[in-house]
Design a protein around this motif. Structure first.
Motif, PDB file in Angstrom:
ATOM      1  N   PRO A 179       0.661  -1.287   0.050  1.00 23.44           N
ATOM      2  CA  PRO A 179       0.102   0.099  -0.199  1.00 23.44           C
ATOM      3  C   PRO A 179       0.867   1.247   0.059  1.00 23.44           C
ATOM      4  O   PRO A 179       2.151   1.280   0.433  1.00 23.44           O
ATOM      5  CB  PRO A 179      -0.628  -0.090   1.330  1.00 23.44           C
ATOM      6  N   ARG A 180       0.153   2.220  -0.498  1.00 17.47           N
ATOM      7  CA  ARG A 180       1.037   3.497  -0.609  1.00 17.47           C
ATOM      8  C   ARG A 180       0.833   4.416   0.649  1.00 17.47           C
ATOM      9  O   ARG A 180      -0.176   4.399   1.344  1.00 17.47           O
ATOM     10  CB  ARG A 180       0.319   4.578  -1.694  1.00 17.47           C
ATOM     11  N   TRP A 181       2.236   4.775   1.417  1.00 17.70           N
ATOM     12  CA  TRP A 181       2.131   5.687   2.332  1.00 17.70           C
ATOM     13  C   TRP A 181       2.950   6.907   2.329  1.00 17.70           C
ATOM     14  O   TRP A 181       3.921   6.745   1.550  1.00 17.70           O
ATOM     15  CB  TRP A 181       3.117   4.778   3.407  1.00 17.70           C
ATOM     16  N   TYR A 182       2.366   7.927   2.751  1.00 17.35           N
ATOM     17  CA  TYR A 182       3.197   9.151   2.519  1.00 17.35           C
ATOM     18  C   TYR A 182       3.599   9.870   3.895  1.00 17.35           C
ATOM     19  O   TYR A 182       3.729  10.802   4.341  1.00 17.35           O
ATOM     20  CB  TYR A 182       1.827  10.301   2.169  1.00 17.35           C
ATOM     21  N   GLY A 183       3.733   9.033   4.799  1.00 15.56           N
ATOM     22  CA  GLY A 183       4.588   9.283   6.111  1.00 15.56           C
ATOM     23  C   GLY A 183       3.889   9.666   7.261  1.00 15.56           C
ATOM     24  O   GLY A 183       4.239   9.820   8.217  1.00 15.56           O
ATOM     25  N   VAL A 184       2.356   9.410   6.943  1.00 17.95           N
ATOM     26  CA  VAL A 184       1.585   9.600   8.136  1.00 17.95           C
ATOM     27  C   VAL A 184       1.072   8.514   9.028  1.00 17.95           C
ATOM     28  O   VAL A 184       0.744   7.420   8.396  1.00 17.95           O
ATOM     29  CB  VAL A 184       0.250  10.340   7.765  1.00 17.95           C
ATOM     30  N   GLN A 185       1.702   8.667  10.325  1.00 19.68           N
ATOM     31  CA  GLN A 185       1.164   7.897  11.306  1.00 19.68           C
ATOM     32  C   GLN A 185      -0.157   8.009  12.227  1.00 19.68           C
ATOM     33  O   GLN A 185      -0.425   9.194  12.211  1.00 19.68           O
ATOM     34  CB  GLN A 185       2.250   7.417  12.194  1.00 19.68           C
ATOM     35  N   ASN A 233      -3.216  12.071  13.947  1.00 16.70           N
ATOM     36  CA  ASN A 233      -2.382  11.868  12.651  1.00 16.70           C
ATOM     37  C   ASN A 233      -1.128  12.741  12.495  1.00 16.70           C
ATOM     38  O   ASN A 233      -1.350  13.980  12.617  1.00 16.70           O
ATOM     39  CB  ASN A 233      -3.481  12.142  11.564  1.00 16.70           C
ATOM     40  N   ILE A 234      -0.166  12.291  12.412  1.00 16.00           N
ATOM     41  CA  ILE A 234       0.971  12.836  12.291  1.00 16.00           C
ATOM     42  C   ILE A 234       1.854  12.329  11.230  1.00 16.00           C
ATOM     43  O   ILE A 234       2.219  11.571  11.025  1.00 16.00           O
ATOM     44  CB  ILE A 234       1.850  13.096  13.669  1.00 16.00           C
ATOM     45  N   ARG A 235       2.594  13.302  10.365  1.00 17.66           N
ATOM     46  CA  ARG A 235       3.596  12.971   9.371  1.00 17.66           C
ATOM     47  C   ARG A 235       4.876  12.695  10.069  1.00 17.66           C
ATOM     48  O   ARG A 235       5.528  13.715  10.481  1.00 17.66           O
ATOM     49  CB  ARG A 235       3.642  13.895   8.308  1.00 17.66           C
ATOM     50  N   TYR A 284      -1.190   2.718  13.648  1.00 19.59           N
ATOM     51  CA  TYR A 284      -0.812   2.137  12.324  1.00 19.59           C
ATOM     52  C   TYR A 284      -0.732   3.009  11.361  1.00 19.59           C
ATOM     53  O   TYR A 284      -1.125   4.371  11.467  1.00 19.59           O
ATOM     54  CB  TYR A 284      -2.187   1.042  11.937  1.00 19.59           C
ATOM     55  N   PRO A 285      -0.116   2.884  10.055  1.00 19.21           N
ATOM     56  CA  PRO A 285       0.159   3.933   9.041  1.00 19.21           C
ATOM     57  C   PRO A 285      -1.258   4.061   8.313  1.00 19.21           C
ATOM     58  O   PRO A 285      -1.950   3.516   8.201  1.00 19.21           O
ATOM     59  CB  PRO A 285       1.083   3.079   8.240  1.00 19.21           C
ATOM     60  N   MET A 286      -1.380   5.306   7.775  1.00 15.94           N
ATOM     61  CA  MET A 286      -2.501   6.013   6.964  1.00 15.94           C
ATOM     62  C   MET A 286      -2.048   5.468   5.500  1.00 15.94           C
ATOM     63  O   MET A 286      -1.132   6.329   5.081  1.00 15.94           O
ATOM     64  CB  MET A 286      -2.473   7.416   7.160  1.00 15.94           C
ATOM     65  N   CYS A 287      -2.749   4.600   4.868  1.00 13.92           N
ATOM     66  CA  CYS A 287      -2.250   4.247   3.682  1.00 13.92           C
ATOM     67  C   CYS A 287      -3.427   4.104   2.697  1.00 13.92           C
ATOM     68  O   CYS A 287      -4.763   3.905   2.872  1.00 13.92           O
ATOM     69  CB  CYS A 287      -1.786   2.572   3.699  1.00 13.92           C
ATOM     70  N   ASP A 288      -2.984   4.101   1.428  1.00 15.23           N
ATOM     71  CA  ASP A 288      -4.076   3.682   0.422  1.00 15.23           C
ATOM     72  C   ASP A 288      -3.408   2.952  -0.664  1.00 15.23           C
ATOM     73  O   ASP A 288      -2.395   2.745  -0.467  1.00 15.23           O
ATOM     74  CB  ASP A 288      -4.820   5.013  -0.145  1.00 15.23           C
ATOM     75  N   ARG A 289      -4.171   2.775  -1.903  1.00 15.02           N
ATOM     76  CA  ARG A 289      -3.480   2.136  -3.245  1.00 15.02           C
ATOM     77  C   ARG A 289      -3.922   3.310  -4.268  1.00 15.02           C
ATOM     78  O   ARG A 289      -4.811   3.803  -4.401  1.00 15.02           O
ATOM     79  CB  ARG A 289      -4.247   0.876  -3.206  1.00 15.02           C
TER      80      ARG A 289
END
Length: 414
Positions: A179-185, A233-235, A284-289
């Motif tokens: 999954p795509r992750w942009y650094g946000v936890q 949520n924090i990058r 957990y990480p905030m992800c999408d695809r």
């Protein structure tokens, strides 16, 4: 007709109910040994609640959820950037609900079992593989509790509603990567806590780089409290190095989240106290695809997070899965052949959800907070002098139109 549904989440269970209402048989196969009330809070928007209301679920939802009255966007200092009524209070024909994800899933599951029978939800069944031919699909499931062969199912179509780590999606797109992750936890929890605002409203404070979300999801132990959902949520990380799958949904630690929570101020809410009082929370990480070029392969298609996992902004993930279920079930009734139905479903839902995935990456309607914080990073005396009402409204209302729940769209469907 018989439909094999892989995945007993909100999307898969809703599809089973909608198919039953249209005279189509379905069986849900869920990998977990039981469908438990796990997770924390979500919001379900009026256009999706309308579909659940049509299935007769409104009384059950009212028993376990909060009808959302108002949404307030703030900067990280607790200054109001935008506020608007929601659901019935905004003139929609059905409510918006703030609800525990597990309780929403349980309401739908109980209705599936009551209407389709005990055998309609098969737990402890992990999909091992499937084969399709001109007449249908044969799926093989392992017993995930015992690690041995479970059963073989035969259906006219197979619908994969098995989430962001979908086995069926990976089968057709083996090179999709993680999954795509942009650094946000994300840290998410819930706790019985004193009422804030009117006890029926939600707060989103801060932009995409650092955000706090607060809203009640059920009645509390007393009249002065609510079961209150919170999200931080924090990058924090390098997008090029996403956390491994085993790091998802792990128990959170106070020493990790509290330093970030201290960035936020919300009038009338002891944020640190709320987090510290929570009996447990998750990290957990905030992800999408990335959107797919297609969902459907012959008699097999994708639904919900298996098809279009998206960032949890704009209160849209579960809502879009419910809309998928309605579209697919209607297409199966209207079409002469299952393949035609799956093609019609994909043609309607794939482009619409791909657009929402892209908008959510930019912040969705919450982008209005980013716009104000960019112009006034240290706060403001008058938000109108920072960004006009018309410009703020344009950001928020544009997203509602793209996601299908603008006032005009809801009025047309009522």
């Amino acid at each position: 007709m018989k439909v094999i549904i892989v995945g007993g989440g909100i999307g898969g269970l809703t599809l089973a109910l909608m198919l039953q209402a249209r005279g189509i048989g379905a069986v849900v196969y869920e990998q977990a040994s039981e469908i438990r009330e796990v997770g924390v809070g979500i919001n379900t928007l009026p256009h999706a609640i309308r579909e659940l209301a049509d299935l007769g679920l409104l009384p059950a939802l009212d028993a376990v959820a909060i009808r959302t009255r108002e949404l307030v966007y703030m900067n990280r200092f607790g200054q109001t950037v935008w506020r608007e009524p929601r659901g019935l209070h905004a003139g929609a024909p059905t409510p918006q609900f703030s609800i525990h994800r597990g309780r929403l899933q349980a309401v739908i599951r109980d209705a599936v079992v009551a209407r389709l029978g005990d055998g309609a939800v098969r737990t402890g069944r992990r999909l091992q593989g499937f084969i399709q031919d001109e007449g249908g699909v044969t799926a093989h499931f392992a017993d995930s509790r015992r690690g041995e062969t479970g059963e073989t199912a035969r259906g006219d179509i197979l619908v994969a509603a098995d989430g962001i780590h979908s086995m069926v999606r990976a089968h057709y797109f083996p090179d999709q990567g993680p999954p795509r992750w942009y650094g946000v936890q994300m840290w998410r929890g819930a706790c019985d806590w004193p009422v804030f605002l009117d006890g029926e409203s939600m707060i989103v404070a801060g932009g995409m780089a650092g955000k706090l979300v607060l809203y009640p999801i059920a009645k509390g132990k007393t009249a002065q409290t609510r079961l209150t959902n919170w999200v931080v949520n924090i990058r924090t990380g390098d997008p090029a190095k996403p956390p491994p799958k085993e790091a998802w949904s792990k128990p959170g630690r106070l020493e990790d989240v509290l330093p970030f929570a201290r960035r936020f101020t919300v009038p009338g809410v002891d944020i640190l106290g709320l987090i510290q009082a929570s009996p447990g929370f998750w990290d957990y990480p905030m992800c999408d695809r990335d959107p797919l070029p297609r969902w459907t392969h012959g008699r097999v298609t994708l639904l919900g997070d298996a098809a279009h996992p998206m960032y949890p902004v704009g209160s849209n993930g579960a809502s879009q899965a419910i809309l998928d279920a309605r579209c697919l079930s209607d297409a199966l009734v209207r079409s002469e052949h299952p393949r035609h139905a799956l093609a019609a479903y994909e043609a309607q839902r794939l482009p619409a959800t791909a657009e929402i995935v892209a908008l959510n990456r930019k912040g969705g309607p919450e982008r209005v907070i980013d716009a104000v914080e960019q112009l006034a990073p240290n706060g403001f005396d008058d938000v109108e002098r920072v960004l006009s009402y018309a410009k703020r409204e344009a950001i928020v209302k544009s997203y509602a139109g793209k996601a299908g729940f603008s006032q005009e769209q809801l009025a047309r469907r009522s």
